[in-house]
Write an enzyme that holds these catalytic residues in place. Structure first.
Site, mmCIF file in Angstrom:
data_model
loop_
_atom_site.group_PDB
_atom_site.id
_atom_site.type_symbol
_atom_site.label_atom_id
_atom_site.label_comp_id
_atom_site.label_asym_id
_atom_site.label_seq_id
_atom_site.Cartn_x
_atom_site.Cartn_y
_atom_site.Cartn_z
ATOM 1 N N GLU A 117 26.112 40.033 49.295
ATOM 2 C CA GLU A 117 27.255 39.833 48.394
ATOM 3 C C GLU A 117 27.701 38.378 48.485
ATOM 4 O O GLU A 117 27.210 37.610 49.325
ATOM 5 C CB GLU A 117 28.397 40.788 48.768
ATOM 6 C CG GLU A 117 28.035 42.250 48.510
ATOM 7 C CD GLU A 117 29.138 43.225 48.850
ATOM 8 O OE1 GLU A 117 30.289 42.807 49.069
ATOM 9 O OE2 GLU A 117 28.840 44.424 48.901
ATOM 10 N N ARG A 290 34.483 34.891 46.506
ATOM 11 C CA ARG A 290 35.218 35.507 45.396
ATOM 12 C C ARG A 290 36.298 34.646 44.770
ATOM 13 O O ARG A 290 36.529 34.692 43.566
ATOM 14 C CB ARG A 290 35.923 36.756 45.916
ATOM 15 C CG ARG A 290 35.049 37.906 45.844
ATOM 16 C CD ARG A 290 35.742 39.125 46.281
ATOM 17 N NE ARG A 290 34.652 40.013 46.627
ATOM 18 C CZ ARG A 290 34.763 41.105 47.328
ATOM 19 N NH1 ARG A 290 35.942 41.464 47.787
ATOM 20 N NH2 ARG A 290 33.727 41.845 47.571
ATOM 21 N N HIS A 351 42.485 42.903 44.042
ATOM 22 C CA HIS A 351 41.537 43.749 44.788
ATOM 23 C C HIS A 351 41.935 43.943 46.241
ATOM 24 O O HIS A 351 41.798 45.029 46.788
ATOM 25 C CB HIS A 351 40.166 43.075 44.701
ATOM 26 C CG HIS A 351 39.057 43.835 45.356
ATOM 27 N ND1 HIS A 351 38.660 45.083 44.936
ATOM 28 C CD2 HIS A 351 38.244 43.515 46.414
ATOM 29 C CE1 HIS A 351 37.655 45.501 45.688
ATOM 30 N NE2 HIS A 351 37.396 44.583 46.596
ATOM 31 N N ARG A 386 39.138 36.795 51.938
ATOM 32 C CA ARG A 386 38.261 37.671 52.717
ATOM 33 C C ARG A 386 36.809 37.586 52.244
ATOM 34 O O ARG A 386 36.535 37.627 51.041
ATOM 35 C CB ARG A 386 38.748 39.112 52.589
ATOM 36 C CG ARG A 386 37.840 40.132 53.244
ATOM 37 C CD ARG A 386 38.414 41.512 53.131
ATOM 38 N NE ARG A 386 38.464 41.973 51.763
ATOM 39 C CZ ARG A 386 37.472 42.588 51.128
ATOM 40 N NH1 ARG A 386 36.325 42.808 51.748
ATOM 41 N NH2 ARG A 386 37.621 42.994 49.885
HETATM 42 C C1 SIN Z 1 32.417 45.219 46.112
HETATM 43 O O1 SIN Z 1 31.622 46.148 46.217
HETATM 44 O O2 SIN Z 1 32.248 44.275 45.336
HETATM 45 C C2 SIN Z 1 33.656 45.237 46.943
HETATM 46 C C3 SIN Z 1 33.348 45.084 48.363
HETATM 47 C C4 SIN Z 1 34.514 44.421 49.084
HETATM 48 O O3 SIN Z 1 35.601 44.337 48.541
HETATM 49 O O4 SIN Z 1 34.293 43.931 50.191
#
Ligand code: SIN
Length: 521
Positions: A117, A290, A351, A386
């Site tokens: 990610e 992010r 989020h 985060r």
């Molecule tokens: C996601 O699956 O994009 C969210 C995972 C997260 O917020 O760490």
């Protein structure tokens, strides 16, 4: 109105609360643990987590790299000792979850299939398809059900923590203790007094303070708001993380999340003209942290006047996509989006709250006998933003630390001897119109989305504060004369969260991570 006594009272039934309950219950079978939650047993941010949990698992990965990625994403204001502790504990926490029955996906070779990610320099996310949180919540509830000394009470809404303020007037702010909580039983409508030697705040997130959020309806910041009213230290509320890719469905709350793992598999972000705009913003492109991706989308929308950007999955291996993201694929199909040929319309949505109730490495808050863990806490792990898939991990590690602290000092688990008064609802009546409450909730959410979102300014923050002050006066009047309902308590809590985000944003004079003000440029 009744009194209930336990050794440990846990507020919240997500990964943080349930893990603390399981570990303490196993080690201290003679002690009584009560877990309360305001909705169904499994309703929490945990259940909706799609991506997974980050842990160093692959031989080619290293603690140093995971630490470095966490600190880079956090814009260098994380607490380095905390980061090291959490990341080095991660593999053991994952082994424990697996031992308890959690099923993480494996690849063809039979090894754990590790996802990637934003902000991660390598593949290190353990996951269960695109419903990892659901799998973990299910596993933890099975453990809880097997332990006789845990009582899990759904539909119990925590209203306020009980502290010395409830026993005597004019107590000093120093050395305050927590003795449990006043809790509304949503079935009987009675407010009962739950007393405990140790209280663990694990009440989750607060995404619902914004009109557009990936968080479920229950995420109304109750834990942070309660702790704030009880005079616990609250920090870093200005760092609200916006997830870059929520499905664009105006008016839908919660917004459906298109996991960052989809970009981890190689999906591109495109604007309406089809341009991959992230290439001009950051060398990590779609897999930048992010805050950077969300701000770039916000900028793209401001320039173009469009309402959304697009996630392009058309070039991806469709079979791999279905295998990893069956839930996302089904959701897209239900909206007439075929990811083989259509782009997915997406926008950022609130989020995750990086700040919250300030705790030390043992999970202790500034109030005696009050611990906090999970999203409602501020540990220093996340810094200003985060790193993806570090949140369930933080909850697991701090649940373990809190359990250890309680177990190591089990001699302190003594009944509360103080003379704690019952909840006083003298002179209150059932409000005639709930519309005043729902209107004010929507107003708080719109103020926050319009004025305190991804990009802030001094003027917008002041305007938000003025509006919030007005709603605060209105809500307090209603609160003092009304029989309490979950809706009224949620309004009060959302207003407190909004106030804290605005005030702590005003205090920050430097842009870091998820906090960005045009006046600090
Ligand atoms: C996601 O699956 O994009 C969210 C995972 C997260 O917020 O760490």
């Amino acid at each position: 109105m009744s009194y209930f006594h336990s050794d440990i009272l846990i507020l919240g039934s997500g990964v943080a609360g349930l893990t603390t309950a399981i570990l303490t219950a196993k080690a201290l079978p003679e002690k009584k643990i009560i877990v309360i939650t305001k909705a169904e047993k499994n309703e929490s941010n945990t259940k909706y987590a799609q991506g997974g949990i980050a842990a160093v698992w692959d031989k080619l990965d290293s603690f140093e790299d995971h630490i470095n990625d966490t600190i880079v994403a956090g814009d260098f204001i994380n607490d380095p000792e905390v980061v090291k502790m959490v990341i080095e504990d991660a593999p053991d926490c994952m082994k424990q979850l697996i031992e308890w029955g959690a099923d993480f996906d494996h690849n063809k070779k039979g090894d754990l299939d590790l996802g990637k990610e934003g902000g991660h320099s390598t593949h290190r996310i353990l996951h269960h398809k695109d419903i990892t949180g659901f799998e973990i919540e299910k596993t933890l509830l099975e453990q809880v059900n097997s332990l006789n000394n845990i009582t899990l009470l759904p539909f119990h809404f925590a209203i306020d923590l009980i502290t010395d303020h409830h026993i005597e007037k004019n107590v000093s702010k120093k050395d305050l203790s927590c003795y449990g909580a006043y809790i509304l039983n949503e079935k009987t409508n009675q407010i009962d007094t739950f007393l405990a030697a140790k209280t663990v705040m694990a009440a989750g997130g607060s995404g619902q303070v914004y009109a557009s959020t990936t968080n479920p309806k229950v995420a109304t910041g109750d834990g942070v708001a309660m702790a704030y009213r009880a005079k616990a230290k609250i920090e870093e509320m200005e760092f609200v993380q916006f997830h870059p890719t929520a499905l664009f469905e105006p008016g839908e709350s919660p917004a459906f999340l298109i996991s960052e793992a989809v970009r981890g598999l190689g999906a591109y972000l495109r604007n309406k003209k089809g341009k991959r705009f992230m290439l001009d913003v950051d060398k990590r492109a779609e897999l930048a942290p992010r805050d950077i991706v969300a701000r770039a989308i916000d900028n793209e929308l401001n320039i173009s006047g469009e309402r959304n950007v697009y996630l392009d999955c058309t070039h991806l291996d469709y079979d791999a996509f279905i295998k990893h993201f069956p839930n996302i694929n089904n959701k897209c199909l239900s909206k007439g989006i075929d990811i083989k040929r259509d782009f997915i319309p997406v926008i950022p949505a609130s989020h995750y709250l990086c700040g919250g109730v300030s705790v030390n490495k043992k999970g202790k808050s500034s109030l005696q006998n009050l611990f906090a863990c999970g999203e409602c806490s501020r540990t220093g792990l996340h810094g200003a933003n985060r790193l993806a898939s570090n949140s369930l991990l933080e909850a697991l590690v701090y649940a373990k630390n809190i359990a250890k602290e309680i177990i190591d000092h089990k001699e302190l688990l003594k009944p509360v001897k103080k003379n704690i008064p019952e909840w006083n609802e003298e002179g209150t009546t059932i409000p005639e119109e709930l519309v005043l409450i729902s209107h004010n909730i929507k107003t708080v959410q719109n103020i926050m989305s319009d004025l305190v979102a991804i990009v802030r300014t001094d003027d917008r923050l002041q305007m938000a504060l003025d509006h919030l002050n007005y709603i605060y006066q209105d809500t307090e009047k209603l609160y003092l004369k009304s029989k309490l309902s979950p809706q009224l308590c949620e309004l009060r809590n959302l207003n407190a969260i909004a106030y804290l985000i605005v005030k702590q944003s005003q205090a920050r004079k430097e842009n870091r991570g998820a906090f960005y003000s045009l006046d600090n440029l």
